[in-house]
Scaffold this motif. Structure first.
Motif, PDB file in Angstrom:
ATOM      1  N   GLY A 241       0.851  -1.039   0.056  1.00 43.12           N
ATOM      2  CA  GLY A 241       0.058  -0.069   0.238  1.00 43.12           C
ATOM      3  C   GLY A 241       0.762   1.175   0.100  1.00 43.12           C
ATOM      4  O   GLY A 241       0.042   2.749  -0.192  1.00 43.12           O
ATOM      5  N   GLU A 242       2.407   0.912   0.319  1.00 39.40           N
ATOM      6  CA  GLU A 242       3.247   2.788   0.725  1.00 39.40           C
ATOM      7  C   GLU A 242       4.205   2.473  -0.619  1.00 39.40           C
ATOM      8  O   GLU A 242       4.503   1.217  -0.696  1.00 39.40           O
ATOM      9  CB  GLU A 242       4.527   2.247   1.824  1.00 39.40           C
ATOM     10  N   LYS A 243       3.835   2.964  -1.647  1.00 40.25           N
ATOM     11  CA  LYS A 243       4.699   3.420  -2.742  1.00 40.25           C
ATOM     12  C   LYS A 243       6.170   3.719  -3.108  1.00 40.25           C
ATOM     13  O   LYS A 243       6.770   4.603  -3.024  1.00 40.25           O
ATOM     14  CB  LYS A 243       4.252   3.981  -4.041  1.00 40.25           C
ATOM     15  N   ALA A 244       7.291   2.985  -3.298  1.00 38.79           N
ATOM     16  CA  ALA A 244       8.400   3.425  -3.456  1.00 38.79           C
ATOM     17  C   ALA A 244       8.785   3.999  -5.456  1.00 38.79           C
ATOM     18  O   ALA A 244       9.240   4.803  -5.421  1.00 38.79           O
ATOM     19  CB  ALA A 244       9.900   2.113  -2.556  1.00 38.79           C
ATOM     20  N   TYR A 245       8.022   2.848  -5.787  1.00 38.34           N
ATOM     21  CA  TYR A 245       8.103   2.148  -6.490  1.00 38.34           C
ATOM     22  C   TYR A 245       6.856   1.780  -7.837  1.00 38.34           C
ATOM     23  O   TYR A 245       6.208   1.496  -6.950  1.00 38.34           O
ATOM     24  CB  TYR A 245       9.940   1.475  -6.964  1.00 38.34           C
ATOM     25  N   THR A 246       7.094   2.494  -8.548  1.00 38.06           N
ATOM     26  CA  THR A 246       6.183   1.840  -9.470  1.00 38.06           C
ATOM     27  C   THR A 246       6.333   0.104 -10.181  1.00 38.06           C
ATOM     28  O   THR A 246       7.454  -0.033 -10.150  1.00 38.06           O
ATOM     29  CB  THR A 246       5.623   1.980 -11.097  1.00 38.06           C
ATOM     30  N   ARG A 247       6.005  -0.639 -10.793  1.00 40.12           N
ATOM     31  CA  ARG A 247       5.817  -1.520 -11.326  1.00 40.12           C
ATOM     32  C   ARG A 247       7.323  -1.374 -12.729  1.00 40.12           C
ATOM     33  O   ARG A 247       8.513  -2.349 -12.318  1.00 40.12           O
ATOM     34  CB  ARG A 247       5.038  -2.485 -12.434  1.00 40.12           C
ATOM     35  N   ALA A 248       7.272  -0.881 -13.348  1.00 45.95           N
ATOM     36  CA  ALA A 248       7.966  -0.252 -14.971  1.00 45.95           C
ATOM     37  C   ALA A 248       9.225   0.023 -13.439  1.00 45.95           C
ATOM     38  O   ALA A 248      10.758   0.028 -14.087  1.00 45.95           O
ATOM     39  CB  ALA A 248       7.354   1.163 -15.766  1.00 45.95           C
ATOM     40  N   GLU A 249       9.507   1.080 -12.656  1.00 42.10           N
ATOM     41  CA  GLU A 249      10.517   1.560 -12.031  1.00 42.10           C
ATOM     42  C   GLU A 249      11.267   0.507 -11.543  1.00 42.10           C
ATOM     43  O   GLU A 249      12.629   0.128 -12.227  1.00 42.10           O
ATOM     44  CB  GLU A 249      10.291   2.551 -11.148  1.00 42.10           C
ATOM     45  N   ALA A 250      10.741  -0.460 -10.661  1.00 40.16           N
ATOM     46  CA  ALA A 250      10.997  -1.802  -9.958  1.00 40.16           C
ATOM     47  C   ALA A 250      12.165  -2.494 -11.657  1.00 40.16           C
ATOM     48  O   ALA A 250      13.540  -2.851 -10.960  1.00 40.16           O
ATOM     49  CB  ALA A 250      10.208  -2.481  -9.799  1.00 40.16           C
ATOM     50  N   LEU A 251      11.392  -2.686 -12.950  1.00 38.74           N
ATOM     51  CA  LEU A 251      11.768  -3.411 -13.129  1.00 38.74           C
ATOM     52  C   LEU A 251      13.444  -2.197 -14.528  1.00 38.74           C
ATOM     53  O   LEU A 251      14.053  -3.530 -14.446  1.00 38.74           O
ATOM     54  CB  LEU A 251      10.883  -3.725 -14.603  1.00 38.74           C
ATOM     55  N   GLN A 252      12.668  -1.956 -13.784  1.00 39.88           N
ATOM     56  CA  GLN A 252      14.663  -0.222 -14.112  1.00 39.88           C
ATOM     57  C   GLN A 252      16.052  -1.021 -13.778  1.00 39.88           C
ATOM     58  O   GLN A 252      16.594  -0.859 -13.828  1.00 39.88           O
ATOM     59  CB  GLN A 252      13.728   0.685 -14.855  1.00 39.88           C
ATOM     60  N   HIS A 253      15.460  -0.994 -12.302  1.00 36.89           N
ATOM     61  CA  HIS A 253      16.621  -1.122 -11.166  1.00 36.89           C
ATOM     62  C   HIS A 253      16.998  -2.476 -11.138  1.00 36.89           C
ATOM     63  O   HIS A 253      17.668  -2.611 -11.286  1.00 36.89           O
ATOM     64  CB  HIS A 253      15.390  -0.628  -9.985  1.00 36.89           C
TER      65      HIS A 253
END
Length: 330
Positions: free
Chosen positions: A223-235
């Motif tokens: 529920g608390e966002k540090a990254y979107t899914r797309a950002e996570a994939l890029q990481h």
């Protein structure tokens, strides 16, 4: 391409499956396992408990793994029950020195690479708490320490697996969203550092560069966002570009469903990861069963739920990459 000597090549093959993927189980926990068993039981856990627990995990799960990681303190009896699979032995003391800042590591007093090899190790594993954001004198000390171990592994022609676990150099909570936002840089920076030739590390055992609980659009999201899914994939992609060496993911104590989703994300990102060394995500939920119901009940649990857990991991590894693509023999 990394050039591997015959001994290092043989060691890596010994802990991998036929594809050159490392599908290894980890059972080198010592202090943390002892505390967990004692907490569940409401009474102390002794050396016999640790040896028996490790032996049961090893005898059941190595039927479904390419290798097992054990410690020489309590794990040698278990190493006799590994169903012909490869053996990695830990060389570091459990935990870290809490009396000085910087989470400094230490080696086991009565062991050397030569002795671990003699005890049957195909590969040597070291755990290091590391962040690029620690004070320079602390990191310089840790880097020199890894250089020494790398040289020792070269002398005995045995593969060196380095596991690094990040932390907050400012003393913040590693389970917080603040740390989750720092984690990609900590993982990437550590991979860049220890992929350098001077350390002579053969396989990097790395954390995933995100905290799954903070990845929006995943089942693990809290529920608390540090990254979107797309950002996570890029990481994932960014961290993977930091090294040309073989690297595998560790499970970092998360549950089996969270680790499976993590590996699915790694596959989706397209990183060239070469397997896993997975411990608690397969056997952690059996701790209360061993502590309260005993060895037989735990063995039954391992043969059902434990096998199911490791099968889930193996299925998630179907799209992992062979380390053969990254090495050549000398």
């Amino acid at each position: 391409m990394i050039k591997l000597t015959p001994g290092k090549l043989a060691g890596l093959k010994a802990v991998s499956d036929h594809r050159g993927v490392i599908a290894a189980a980890a059972m080198d926990q010592r202090g943390s396992l002892q505390k967990s068993l004692a907490k569940e039981r409401g009474a102390a856990a002794d050396a016999h408990d640790l040896e028996q627990f490790k032996t049961l995990v090893t005898s059941v799960l190595t039927k479904h793994a390419s290798a097992i990681l054990l410690d020489p303190e309590f794990g040698l009896p278990a190493s006799k029950h590994r169903n012909g699979k490869g053996l990695l032995l830990a060389y570091e003391k459990t935990g870290y020195d809490a009396t000085t800042p910087g989470r400094l590591p230490d080696l086991l007093d009565h062991w050397s690479v030569a002795r671990l090899k003699e005890a049957g190790a195909d590969c040597i594993k070291i755990l290091l708490y590391y962040t690029p954001y620690e004070k320079s004198p602390v990191n310089d000390l840790k880097q020199a320490w890894i250089e020494r171990i790398g040289a020792e592994c070269i002398a005995h022609d045995i593969p060196f697996f380095l596991e690094f676990v990040g932390y907050d150099a400012d003393g913040g909570d590693e389970k917080s969203i603040g740390y989750a936002k720092k984690k990609p840089e900590i993982v990437s920076g550590s991979m860049a550092e220890f992929g350098k030739e001077k350390y002579h590390v053969d396989v990097l055992k790395v954390e995933v560069p995100v905290e799954m609980a903070f990845v929006e659009g995943t089942k693990s999201f809290k529920g608390e966002k540090a990254y979107t899914r797309a950002e996570a994939l890029q990481h994932f992609r960014d961290a993977a570009t930091m090294t040309h060496k073989p690297f595998i993911y560790l499970s970092a104590g998360v549950s089996n469903p969270v680790f499976i989703e993590t590996l699915e994300l790694a596959v989706e990102s397209g990183t060239s990861f070469n397997g896993v060394l997975c411990g608690r995500a397969t056997w952690k939920d059996g701790i209360p069963i061993y502590a309260k119901q005993g060895a037989k009940a735990f063995e039954d649990w391992l043969n059902t739920t434990g096998v199911e857990n490791i099968t889930n991991v193996n299925n998630a590894l179907k799209l992992a990459h062979s380390w053969h693509d990254k090495v050549e023999s000398k």
